[in-house]
Design a protein around this motif. Structure first.
Motif, PDB file in Angstrom:
ATOM      1  N   LYS A  38      -4.508   4.451   1.327  1.00  0.00           N
ATOM      2  CA  LYS A  38      -5.988   3.015   1.891  1.00  0.00           C
ATOM      3  C   LYS A  38      -6.970   4.149   1.178  1.00  0.00           C
ATOM      4  CE  LYS A  38      -6.948   0.432   4.682  1.00  0.00           C
ATOM      5  NZ  LYS A  38      -7.843  -0.648   5.959  1.00  0.00           N
ATOM      6  N   LYS A  42      -9.511   4.330  -1.712  1.00  0.00           N
ATOM      7  CA  LYS A  42     -10.951   4.549  -1.675  1.00  0.00           C
ATOM      8  C   LYS A  42     -11.260   5.808  -2.972  1.00  0.00           C
ATOM      9  CE  LYS A  42     -12.054   3.561   2.743  1.00  0.00           C
ATOM     10  NZ  LYS A  42     -11.980   4.178   3.778  1.00  0.00           N
ATOM     11  N   LYS A  73      -4.513  -4.623   1.939  1.00  0.00           N
ATOM     12  CA  LYS A  73      -4.546  -3.199   1.986  1.00  0.00           C
ATOM     13  C   LYS A  73      -5.499  -2.461   0.525  1.00  0.00           C
ATOM     14  CE  LYS A  73      -1.622  -0.236   0.457  1.00  0.00           C
ATOM     15  NZ  LYS A  73      -1.083   0.132  -0.172  1.00  0.00           N
ATOM     16  N   GLU A  76      -9.226  -4.253   1.198  1.00  0.00           N
ATOM     17  CA  GLU A  76     -10.103  -3.087   2.581  1.00  0.00           C
ATOM     18  C   GLU A  76     -10.211  -2.273   1.774  1.00  0.00           C
ATOM     19  OE1 GLU A  76      -6.914  -3.089   5.555  1.00  0.00           O
ATOM     20  OE2 GLU A  76      -6.140  -5.662   6.082  1.00  0.00           O
ATOM     21  N   GLY A  77      -9.579  -1.530   1.454  1.00  0.00           N
ATOM     22  CA  GLY A  77     -10.150  -0.546   1.043  1.00  0.00           C
ATOM     23  C   GLY A  77     -11.585  -0.566  -0.235  1.00  0.00           C
TER      24      GLY A  77
END
Length: 101
Positions: A38, A42, A73, A76-77
């Motif tokens: 993650k 990002k 993942k 979400e990131g």
């Protein structure tokens, strides 16, 4: 926008932004995002983000994962970086016309 594309074609990026088009993030190096941690996800997003922002002054909020690959993942990131993840709805391979001789 991929980060490496911004580096290679800054004048084209500026023209696209100046023409009023939305700019979307496509990562910095075009990796298989679901294979990254993650934090790496990002970093890919924010590296490209900063390059575009520094060049154009524009904030990007749309992200399309390279290769169309994603998992929870990745989503979400991207969300944690302030991005809304989008996908295409037509596969370019489906639109090719095959000619048989």
């Amino acid at each position: 926008m991929c980060g490496y594309w911004v580096d290679d074609y800054p004048e084209e990026v500026k023209k696209i932004a100046e023409a009023g088009h939305d700019l979307g993030n496509h990562s910095s190096t075009h990796p298989h995002m679901s294979q990254l941690t993650k934090e790496q996800i990002k970093e890919e997003l924010m590296t490209a983000h900063e390059k575009v922002k520094n060049l154009t002054g524009k904030e990007m909020i749309l992200f399309r994962p390279p290769f169309g690959e994603y998992d929870n993942k990745v989503i979400e990131g991207a969300t944690e970086c302030g991005y809304y993840t989008v996908q295409w709805d037509v596969d370019k391979l489906e639109t090719k016309i095959k000619i048989f001789l």
